[in-house]
Design a protein around this motif. Structure first.
Motif, short mmCIF file in Angstrom:
data_model
loop_
_atom_site.label_atom_id
_atom_site.label_comp_id
_atom_site.label_asym_id
_atom_site.label_seq_id
_atom_site.Cartn_x
_atom_site.Cartn_y
_atom_site.Cartn_z
N ALA A 230 0.84 -1.20 0.00
CA ALA A 230 0.00 0.00 0.00
C ALA A 230 0.87 1.25 0.00
CB ALA A 230 -0.93 0.00 1.21
N ALA A 231 1.89 1.27 0.85
CA ALA A 231 2.79 2.43 0.92
C ALA A 231 3.48 2.66 -0.42
CB ALA A 231 3.83 2.21 2.02
N ARG A 232 3.91 1.58 -1.05
CA ARG A 232 4.60 1.71 -2.33
C ARG A 232 3.71 2.34 -3.38
NH1 ARG A 232 7.75 -3.23 -5.49
NH2 ARG A 232 9.08 -1.87 -6.77
N ARG A 233 2.47 1.88 -3.46
CA ARG A 233 1.54 2.36 -4.48
C ARG A 233 1.01 3.75 -4.14
NH1 ARG A 233 -1.55 -3.46 -5.78
NH2 ARG A 233 0.27 -4.36 -6.86
N ILE A 234 0.90 4.06 -2.87
CA ILE A 234 0.48 5.41 -2.47
C ILE A 234 1.55 6.43 -2.85
CG2 ILE A 234 0.04 6.92 -0.50
CD1 ILE A 234 -1.31 4.46 0.86
#
Length: 459
Positions: A230-234
Protein backbone atom coordinates in the motif's frame (compact mmCIF):
# COMPACT_ATOMS: atom_id res chain seq x y z
CA UNK A 1 -4.39 36.57 -30.02
CA UNK A 2 -6.89 39.30 -30.78
CA UNK A 3 -10.60 38.67 -30.29
CA UNK A 4 -11.27 39.37 -33.96
CA UNK A 5 -8.84 36.62 -34.93
CA UNK A 6 -10.58 34.14 -32.62
CA UNK A 7 -13.94 35.05 -34.15
CA UNK A 8 -12.48 34.64 -37.65
CA UNK A 9 -11.14 31.14 -36.90
CA UNK A 10 -14.36 30.00 -35.24
CA UNK A 11 -16.41 31.15 -38.24
CA UNK A 12 -13.94 29.43 -40.56
CA UNK A 13 -14.37 26.19 -38.61
CA UNK A 14 -18.14 26.45 -38.73
CA UNK A 15 -17.97 26.84 -42.51
CA UNK A 16 -15.64 23.85 -42.81
CA UNK A 17 -17.86 21.68 -40.62
CA UNK A 18 -20.86 22.63 -42.78
CA UNK A 19 -19.11 21.11 -45.82
CA UNK A 20 -19.61 17.67 -44.27
CA UNK A 21 -15.99 16.59 -44.71
CA UNK A 22 -15.63 15.60 -41.05
CA UNK A 23 -18.67 13.34 -41.29
CA UNK A 24 -16.84 10.73 -43.36
CA UNK A 25 -15.29 8.13 -41.09
CA UNK A 26 -12.38 7.66 -43.49
CA UNK A 27 -11.50 11.34 -43.13
CA UNK A 28 -11.60 11.05 -39.34
CA UNK A 29 -9.28 8.03 -39.42
CA UNK A 30 -6.91 9.88 -41.72
CA UNK A 31 -6.80 12.83 -39.31
CA UNK A 32 -6.07 10.57 -36.34
CA UNK A 33 -3.30 8.76 -38.21
CA UNK A 34 -1.75 12.07 -39.23
CA UNK A 35 -1.75 13.25 -35.62
CA UNK A 36 -0.27 9.99 -34.37
CA UNK A 37 2.55 10.11 -36.93
CA UNK A 38 3.40 13.68 -35.97
CA UNK A 39 3.44 12.93 -32.23
CA UNK A 40 5.76 9.97 -32.87
CA UNK A 41 8.10 12.29 -34.76
CA UNK A 42 8.05 14.93 -32.01
CA UNK A 43 8.46 12.66 -28.96
CA UNK A 44 11.82 14.19 -28.03
CA UNK A 45 10.47 17.73 -28.42
CA UNK A 46 7.50 16.92 -26.20
CA UNK A 47 9.73 15.39 -23.52
CA UNK A 48 12.04 18.42 -23.52
CA UNK A 49 9.07 20.75 -23.17
CA UNK A 50 7.59 18.77 -20.27
CA UNK A 51 10.96 18.82 -18.55
CA UNK A 52 11.24 22.57 -19.03
CA UNK A 53 7.73 23.25 -17.69
CA UNK A 54 7.46 20.65 -14.93
CA UNK A 55 10.80 18.89 -14.56
CA UNK A 56 9.37 15.58 -15.76
CA UNK A 57 11.80 12.82 -16.67
CA UNK A 58 11.68 11.23 -20.13
CA UNK A 59 10.21 8.05 -18.61
CA UNK A 60 7.46 9.85 -16.71
CA UNK A 61 6.67 12.02 -19.73
CA UNK A 62 6.19 8.98 -21.94
CA UNK A 63 4.39 6.84 -19.34
CA UNK A 64 1.95 9.51 -18.19
CA UNK A 65 1.49 11.77 -21.22
CA UNK A 66 2.93 10.84 -24.62
CA UNK A 67 2.30 7.11 -24.38
CA UNK A 68 -1.24 7.57 -23.13
CA UNK A 69 -2.10 9.88 -26.04
CA UNK A 70 -0.61 7.43 -28.53
CA UNK A 71 -2.59 4.61 -26.93
CA UNK A 72 -5.81 6.62 -27.18
CA UNK A 73 -5.02 7.36 -30.83
CA UNK A 74 -4.42 3.68 -31.63
CA UNK A 75 -7.63 2.72 -29.86
CA UNK A 76 -9.73 5.33 -31.66
CA UNK A 77 -8.19 4.58 -35.07
CA UNK A 78 -9.22 0.96 -34.61
CA UNK A 79 -12.66 1.56 -33.11
CA UNK A 80 -14.01 4.77 -34.68
CA UNK A 81 -15.74 2.87 -37.54
CA UNK A 82 -17.60 0.78 -34.96
CA UNK A 83 -18.40 3.75 -32.72
CA UNK A 84 -19.67 5.85 -35.64
CA UNK A 85 -21.95 3.18 -37.09
CA UNK A 86 -25.73 3.39 -36.50
CA UNK A 87 -26.88 1.15 -33.64
CA UNK A 88 -30.17 -0.72 -34.19
CA UNK A 89 -32.51 -0.73 -31.18
CA UNK A 90 -35.75 -2.48 -30.26
CA UNK A 91 -38.90 -1.09 -31.86
CA UNK A 92 -42.10 -1.26 -29.74
CA UNK A 93 -44.89 -3.36 -31.21
CA UNK A 94 -47.19 -0.30 -31.29
CA UNK A 95 -44.90 1.16 -33.96
CA UNK A 96 -45.26 -1.85 -36.24
CA UNK A 97 -44.09 -1.92 -38.97
CA UNK A 98 -40.85 0.03 -38.41
CA UNK A 99 -37.17 -0.20 -37.58
CA UNK A 100 -35.32 2.05 -35.14
CA UNK A 101 -31.72 3.03 -34.59
CA UNK A 102 -29.40 5.48 -32.85
CA UNK A 103 -27.22 7.54 -35.14
CA UNK A 104 -24.14 9.23 -33.59
CA UNK A 105 -23.38 12.60 -35.14
CA UNK A 106 -20.69 15.19 -34.33
CA UNK A 107 -21.65 18.22 -32.30
CA UNK A 108 -19.87 20.71 -34.56
CA UNK A 109 -17.17 23.18 -33.52
CA UNK A 110 -15.87 22.42 -30.02
CA UNK A 111 -13.63 24.29 -27.60
CA UNK A 112 -11.04 22.35 -25.57
CA UNK A 113 -9.45 24.21 -22.64
CA UNK A 114 -6.64 22.30 -20.94
CA UNK A 115 -4.58 22.71 -17.73
CA UNK A 116 -0.87 22.93 -17.00
CA UNK A 117 -0.28 19.84 -14.86
CA UNK A 118 -0.53 17.30 -17.69
CA UNK A 119 -0.43 19.81 -20.51
CA UNK A 120 0.14 17.38 -23.38
CA UNK A 121 -2.13 14.53 -22.25
CA UNK A 122 -5.05 16.73 -21.22
CA UNK A 123 -4.93 18.70 -24.44
CA UNK A 124 -4.38 15.93 -26.96
CA UNK A 125 -6.53 13.30 -25.22
CA UNK A 126 -9.80 15.22 -25.56
CA UNK A 127 -8.77 16.36 -29.05
CA UNK A 128 -8.38 12.75 -30.18
CA UNK A 129 -11.91 11.97 -28.99
CA UNK A 130 -13.31 15.13 -30.60
CA UNK A 131 -11.74 14.28 -33.97
CA UNK A 132 -12.89 10.68 -33.74
CA UNK A 133 -16.45 11.93 -33.26
CA UNK A 134 -16.14 14.16 -36.35
CA UNK A 135 -15.83 17.67 -34.92
CA UNK A 136 -13.69 20.68 -35.67
CA UNK A 137 -11.84 22.04 -32.65
CA UNK A 138 -10.30 25.14 -31.15
CA UNK A 139 -7.69 24.22 -28.54
CA UNK A 140 -6.59 26.49 -25.70
CA UNK A 141 -3.59 25.10 -23.76
CA UNK A 142 -2.49 26.64 -20.48
CA UNK A 143 -0.27 29.73 -20.36
CA UNK A 144 1.47 28.24 -17.28
CA UNK A 145 3.16 25.54 -19.40
CA UNK A 146 4.47 27.62 -22.31
CA UNK A 147 7.07 25.17 -23.63
CA UNK A 148 4.52 22.38 -23.98
CA UNK A 149 1.93 24.76 -25.41
CA UNK A 150 4.40 25.72 -28.13
CA UNK A 151 5.04 22.08 -29.07
CA UNK A 152 1.30 21.42 -29.13
CA UNK A 153 0.83 24.37 -31.44
CA UNK A 154 3.65 23.21 -33.72
CA UNK A 155 2.24 19.68 -33.96
CA UNK A 156 -1.33 20.76 -34.64
CA UNK A 157 -0.31 23.31 -37.24
CA UNK A 158 1.80 20.65 -38.92
CA UNK A 159 -1.17 18.27 -39.06
CA UNK A 160 -4.24 20.41 -39.70
CA UNK A 161 -5.38 23.63 -41.36
CA UNK A 162 -6.85 26.11 -38.90
CA UNK A 163 -10.30 25.60 -40.39
CA UNK A 164 -10.17 22.07 -38.93
CA UNK A 165 -8.10 22.37 -35.73
CA UNK A 166 -6.61 25.60 -34.37
CA UNK A 167 -4.55 26.42 -31.29
CA UNK A 168 -5.11 29.64 -29.35
CA UNK A 169 -2.26 30.55 -27.00
CA UNK A 170 -2.28 33.28 -24.40
CA UNK A 171 -3.73 33.88 -20.97
CA UNK A 172 -6.88 35.16 -19.31
CA UNK A 173 -7.78 37.60 -22.08
CA UNK A 174 -7.80 34.82 -24.67
CA UNK A 175 -9.80 32.59 -22.33
CA UNK A 176 -12.40 35.33 -22.02
CA UNK A 177 -12.51 35.94 -25.77
CA UNK A 178 -13.08 32.24 -26.38
CA UNK A 179 -15.78 31.89 -23.75
CA UNK A 180 -17.60 34.88 -25.23
CA UNK A 181 -18.08 32.89 -28.45
CA UNK A 182 -20.78 30.34 -29.09
CA UNK A 183 -19.43 26.84 -29.52
CA UNK A 184 -21.31 23.57 -29.95
CA UNK A 185 -19.51 22.06 -26.97
CA UNK A 186 -16.92 23.09 -24.36
CA UNK A 187 -14.52 20.64 -22.75
CA UNK A 188 -12.70 22.13 -19.76
CA UNK A 189 -10.09 20.65 -17.42
CA UNK A 190 -8.88 22.77 -14.52
CA UNK A 191 -9.85 24.35 -11.23
CA UNK A 192 -13.30 24.68 -9.70
CA UNK A 193 -13.02 28.47 -9.78
CA UNK A 194 -12.51 28.62 -13.52
CA UNK A 195 -14.98 25.77 -13.98
CA UNK A 196 -17.71 27.96 -12.51
CA UNK A 197 -16.83 30.70 -14.99
CA UNK A 198 -17.03 28.22 -17.86
CA UNK A 199 -20.47 27.10 -16.69
CA UNK A 200 -21.67 30.68 -16.46
CA UNK A 201 -20.45 31.62 -19.93
CA UNK A 202 -21.75 28.38 -21.47
CA UNK A 203 -25.19 29.04 -20.00
CA UNK A 204 -25.42 32.33 -21.90
CA UNK A 205 -25.35 30.36 -25.16
CA UNK A 206 -26.97 27.14 -23.88
CA UNK A 207 -23.73 25.40 -24.79
CA UNK A 208 -23.26 21.85 -23.43
CA UNK A 209 -20.03 21.25 -21.57
CA UNK A 210 -17.89 18.76 -19.71
CA UNK A 211 -15.93 19.83 -16.64
CA UNK A 212 -12.98 17.80 -15.34
CA UNK A 213 -12.05 19.36 -12.01
CA UNK A 214 -10.50 17.80 -8.90
CA UNK A 215 -10.93 17.74 -5.16
CA UNK A 216 -9.53 16.06 -2.08
CA UNK A 217 -9.33 12.41 -3.12
CA UNK A 218 -9.06 10.11 -0.09
CA UNK A 219 -6.83 7.06 0.15
CA UNK A 220 -8.35 4.68 2.69
CA UNK A 221 -6.15 2.03 4.30
CA UNK A 222 -7.74 -0.42 6.73
CA UNK A 223 -6.11 -2.70 9.27
CA UNK A 224 -6.09 -5.72 6.91
CA UNK A 225 -4.17 -4.02 4.10
CA UNK A 226 -0.78 -5.10 2.86
CA UNK A 227 0.99 -2.15 4.44
CA UNK A 228 4.26 -2.28 2.50
CA UNK A 229 2.57 -2.66 -0.87
CA UNK A 230 0.00 0.00 0.00
CA UNK A 231 2.79 2.43 0.92
CA UNK A 232 4.60 1.71 -2.33
CA UNK A 233 1.54 2.36 -4.48
CA UNK A 234 0.48 5.41 -2.47
CA UNK A 235 3.91 7.02 -2.90
CA UNK A 236 3.82 6.28 -6.63
CA UNK A 237 0.41 7.89 -7.05
CA UNK A 238 1.06 10.81 -4.73
CA UNK A 239 4.47 11.88 -6.02
CA UNK A 240 3.86 11.38 -9.72
CA UNK A 241 4.37 14.79 -11.33
CA UNK A 242 5.43 16.05 -7.90
CA UNK A 243 1.87 15.62 -6.61
CA UNK A 244 0.37 17.83 -9.31
CA UNK A 245 -2.17 15.25 -10.45
CA UNK A 246 -5.93 15.74 -10.25
CA UNK A 247 -6.46 12.10 -9.20
CA UNK A 248 -3.51 11.92 -6.81
CA UNK A 249 -4.39 10.56 -3.37
CA UNK A 250 -4.85 13.89 -1.61
CA UNK A 251 -4.74 12.50 1.92
CA UNK A 252 -4.25 9.13 3.58
CA UNK A 253 -7.15 8.02 5.78
CA UNK A 254 -6.06 4.94 7.72
CA UNK A 255 -7.26 2.82 10.61
CA UNK A 256 -5.85 4.16 13.86
CA UNK A 257 -4.22 0.81 14.71
CA UNK A 258 -1.86 0.91 11.72
CA UNK A 259 -1.05 4.61 11.49
CA UNK A 260 2.53 4.47 12.75
CA UNK A 261 3.38 1.37 10.73
CA UNK A 262 1.91 2.91 7.57
CA UNK A 263 3.62 6.26 8.13
CA UNK A 264 6.99 4.54 8.56
CA UNK A 265 6.37 2.46 5.43
CA UNK A 266 5.50 5.57 3.40
CA UNK A 267 8.71 7.27 4.53
CA UNK A 268 10.72 4.16 3.62
CA UNK A 269 9.10 4.07 0.19
CA UNK A 270 9.81 7.73 -0.48
CA UNK A 271 13.48 7.07 0.24
CA UNK A 272 13.48 3.88 -1.82
CA UNK A 273 11.83 5.48 -4.85
CA UNK A 274 13.35 8.96 -4.70
CA UNK A 275 16.48 8.50 -2.51
CA UNK A 276 17.13 10.21 0.81
CA UNK A 277 17.77 13.47 -1.06
CA UNK A 278 14.81 13.80 -3.47
CA UNK A 279 15.67 17.38 -4.45
CA UNK A 280 18.89 16.08 -6.02
CA UNK A 281 17.09 13.32 -7.88
CA UNK A 282 16.92 14.23 -11.61
CA UNK A 283 13.71 12.20 -11.96
CA UNK A 284 11.91 14.29 -9.32
CA UNK A 285 9.86 17.13 -10.79
CA UNK A 286 9.15 20.70 -9.77
CA UNK A 287 6.18 22.90 -8.94
CA UNK A 288 4.78 24.74 -11.94
CA UNK A 289 5.37 28.30 -10.70
CA UNK A 290 6.29 30.45 -7.71
CA UNK A 291 2.67 31.13 -6.76
CA UNK A 292 1.88 27.42 -6.33
CA UNK A 293 5.24 26.76 -4.67
CA UNK A 294 4.49 29.35 -1.98
CA UNK A 295 0.91 28.09 -1.57
CA UNK A 296 2.03 24.49 -0.98
CA UNK A 297 4.83 25.48 1.39
CA UNK A 298 2.24 27.39 3.38
CA UNK A 299 0.30 24.16 3.98
CA UNK A 300 3.18 22.47 5.80
CA UNK A 301 2.92 22.27 9.60
CA UNK A 302 6.47 21.77 10.89
CA UNK A 303 5.26 20.46 14.26
CA UNK A 304 3.31 17.67 12.55
CA UNK A 305 5.93 16.83 9.93
CA UNK A 306 7.72 13.50 10.40
CA UNK A 307 9.59 13.55 7.10
CA UNK A 308 10.59 16.25 4.60
CA UNK A 309 9.19 19.74 4.87
CA UNK A 310 11.92 21.68 3.11
CA UNK A 311 11.87 23.32 -0.29
CA UNK A 312 14.11 25.14 -2.74
CA UNK A 313 12.51 28.33 -4.09
CA UNK A 314 15.19 28.60 -6.79
CA UNK A 315 14.25 25.28 -8.39
CA UNK A 316 10.63 25.34 -7.12
CA UNK A 317 11.08 21.87 -5.64
CA UNK A 318 9.46 20.72 -2.41
CA UNK A 319 10.56 17.63 -0.51
CA UNK A 320 8.05 14.79 -0.23
CA UNK A 321 6.52 15.66 3.12
CA UNK A 322 4.69 13.31 5.49
CA UNK A 323 2.53 14.77 8.27
CA UNK A 324 0.65 12.95 11.04
CA UNK A 325 -1.91 13.95 13.70
CA UNK A 326 -3.74 15.88 10.97
CA UNK A 327 -7.34 17.00 11.49
CA UNK A 328 -9.90 18.61 9.20
CA UNK A 329 -9.05 21.96 10.82
CA UNK A 330 -5.46 21.96 9.54
CA UNK A 331 -4.66 24.22 6.56
CA UNK A 332 -3.58 21.21 4.50
CA UNK A 333 -7.15 19.86 4.68
CA UNK A 334 -8.85 23.10 3.63
CA UNK A 335 -8.04 22.82 -0.08
CA UNK A 336 -6.81 20.38 -2.71
CA UNK A 337 -3.07 20.06 -2.08
CA UNK A 338 -1.80 19.54 -5.63
CA UNK A 339 1.71 19.00 -4.34
CA UNK A 340 4.01 16.42 -2.67
CA UNK A 341 2.46 16.56 0.81
CA UNK A 342 1.11 13.40 2.47
CA UNK A 343 -1.21 14.25 5.39
CA UNK A 344 -2.27 11.18 7.39
CA UNK A 345 -5.58 11.07 9.25
CA UNK A 346 -7.12 8.17 11.16
CA UNK A 347 -10.51 6.54 11.68
CA UNK A 348 -11.67 4.01 14.25
CA UNK A 349 -14.07 1.95 12.12
CA UNK A 350 -15.46 1.68 8.60
CA UNK A 351 -18.76 3.34 9.53
CA UNK A 352 -16.89 6.46 10.60
CA UNK A 353 -14.72 6.51 7.46
CA UNK A 354 -17.67 6.21 5.09
CA UNK A 355 -19.64 8.85 7.00
CA UNK A 356 -16.76 11.35 7.04
CA UNK A 357 -15.93 10.92 3.35
CA UNK A 358 -19.55 11.41 2.35
CA UNK A 359 -19.84 14.49 4.56
CA UNK A 360 -17.34 16.30 2.34
CA UNK A 361 -17.56 17.30 -1.35
CA UNK A 362 -17.46 14.34 -3.73
CA UNK A 363 -13.85 13.72 -4.78
CA UNK A 364 -12.58 12.96 -8.28
CA UNK A 365 -11.03 9.70 -7.07
CA UNK A 366 -11.20 7.31 -4.12
CA UNK A 367 -8.69 4.58 -3.27
CA UNK A 368 -9.19 1.73 -0.82
CA UNK A 369 -6.49 -0.61 0.43
CA UNK A 370 -7.95 -3.66 2.14
CA UNK A 371 -7.90 -7.45 2.01
CA UNK A 372 -11.63 -7.58 2.80
CA UNK A 373 -13.82 -7.68 -0.31
CA UNK A 374 -16.82 -6.65 1.78
CA UNK A 375 -15.03 -3.51 2.97
CA UNK A 376 -13.92 -2.62 -0.54
CA UNK A 377 -17.47 -3.07 -1.88
CA UNK A 378 -18.84 -0.88 0.84
CA UNK A 379 -16.62 2.07 -0.02
CA UNK A 380 -17.21 1.57 -3.75
CA UNK A 381 -20.99 1.36 -3.29
CA UNK A 382 -21.69 3.88 -0.55
CA UNK A 383 -19.24 6.69 -1.31
CA UNK A 384 -19.74 9.18 -4.15
CA UNK A 385 -16.65 9.79 -6.27
CA UNK A 386 -15.60 10.03 -9.90
CA UNK A 387 -13.56 6.83 -10.21
CA UNK A 388 -10.97 4.90 -8.28
CA UNK A 389 -9.06 1.75 -7.44
CA UNK A 390 -9.03 -1.08 -4.94
CA UNK A 391 -5.50 -1.73 -3.67
CA UNK A 392 -3.87 0.75 -6.06
CA UNK A 393 -3.87 4.40 -7.07
CA UNK A 394 -4.07 6.39 -10.32
CA UNK A 395 -4.17 3.46 -12.77
CA UNK A 396 -7.89 3.70 -13.57
CA UNK A 397 -7.04 6.88 -15.46
CA UNK A 398 -5.03 4.90 -18.02
CA UNK A 399 -7.83 2.60 -19.25
CA UNK A 400 -9.61 3.42 -22.51
CA UNK A 401 -12.38 1.04 -21.42
CA UNK A 402 -13.29 3.06 -18.33
CA UNK A 403 -15.05 6.43 -18.22
CA UNK A 404 -12.99 9.16 -16.59
CA UNK A 405 -14.77 12.06 -14.97
CA UNK A 406 -15.96 13.62 -11.75
CA UNK A 407 -19.21 13.99 -9.85
CA UNK A 408 -20.55 16.99 -7.96
CA UNK A 409 -17.78 19.47 -7.19
CA UNK A 410 -15.16 17.24 -8.85
CA UNK A 411 -16.74 17.68 -12.27
CA UNK A 412 -19.42 16.46 -14.63
CA UNK A 413 -19.31 14.32 -17.73
CA UNK A 414 -16.68 11.76 -18.69
CA UNK A 415 -14.44 10.72 -21.55
CA UNK A 416 -11.76 8.20 -22.77
CA UNK A 417 -12.37 5.63 -25.48
CA UNK A 418 -16.04 5.07 -26.28
CA UNK A 419 -17.02 7.50 -23.54
CA UNK A 420 -14.87 10.14 -25.20
CA UNK A 421 -16.55 9.50 -28.54
CA UNK A 422 -19.94 9.86 -26.85
CA UNK A 423 -18.83 13.04 -25.07
CA UNK A 424 -18.36 14.79 -28.40
CA UNK A 425 -21.36 13.25 -30.17
CA UNK A 426 -25.11 13.60 -30.26
CA UNK A 427 -27.08 10.38 -30.69
CA UNK A 428 -30.07 10.91 -32.94
CA UNK A 429 -33.00 8.60 -32.34
CA UNK A 430 -34.50 7.61 -35.69
CA UNK A 431 -37.57 5.55 -36.64
CA UNK A 432 -38.04 4.30 -40.20
CA UNK A 433 -41.77 3.62 -40.57
CA UNK A 434 -42.71 1.28 -43.40
CA UNK A 435 -45.34 2.28 -45.95
CA UNK A 436 -46.73 -1.15 -46.79
CA UNK A 437 -48.85 -1.12 -43.62
CA UNK A 438 -50.53 1.64 -41.63
CA UNK A 439 -52.15 0.69 -38.32
CA UNK A 440 -55.34 2.77 -37.91
CA UNK A 441 -55.41 2.54 -34.10
CA UNK A 442 -53.75 5.92 -33.51
CA UNK A 443 -56.04 7.94 -35.75
CA UNK A 444 -59.30 9.63 -34.78
CA UNK A 445 -62.14 9.00 -34.53
CA UNK A 446 -61.30 6.49 -31.79
CA UNK A 447 -63.52 3.37 -31.81
CA UNK A 448 -64.71 1.34 -28.86
CA UNK A 449 -61.78 -1.05 -29.07
CA UNK A 450 -59.09 1.61 -29.33
CA UNK A 451 -58.39 2.02 -25.60
CA UNK A 452 -58.59 -1.72 -25.01
CA UNK A 453 -56.09 -2.41 -27.76
CA UNK A 454 -53.73 0.34 -26.53
CA UNK A 455 -53.77 -1.11 -23.03
CA UNK A 456 -53.03 -4.53 -24.41
CA UNK A 457 -50.05 -3.41 -26.55
CA UNK A 458 -48.59 -0.72 -24.30
CA UNK A 459 -48.98 -2.19 -20.81
Amino acid sequence: MEKSEIIRIRELQEEFFATGRTLKVSNRISALKTLKYSIDRHCDDISRALYEDLGKSDTESYMCEIGMVLHELSYMIKNTPVFAAPKPVFTPVVQFAATSWKKPSPLGTVLIMSPWNYPFLLTMGPLVDALSAGNTAMVKPSAYSPATSKVIKDIIEECFPERYVAVVTGGRAENQYLLDQQFDHIFFTGSKTVGKLVMTKAAEHLTPFILELGGKSPCVVDETANIRLAARRIVFGKLLNCGQTCVAPDYVYCHESIRDELADAIVDEIIRQYTSDPLSNPAYGKIINEKHYNRIMGLIDEEKTIFGGDGDPETRQIEPTVMTDITWDDPVMQEEIFGPLVPIMTFSDTDEAVRVINAHPHPLALYVFTEKKKTARRFMNECQFGGGCINDTIIHLASTSLPFGGVGESGMGSYHGLNGFKAFSHYKGIVDKKTWMDMPIRYQPYGKLTLKLLKMFMH
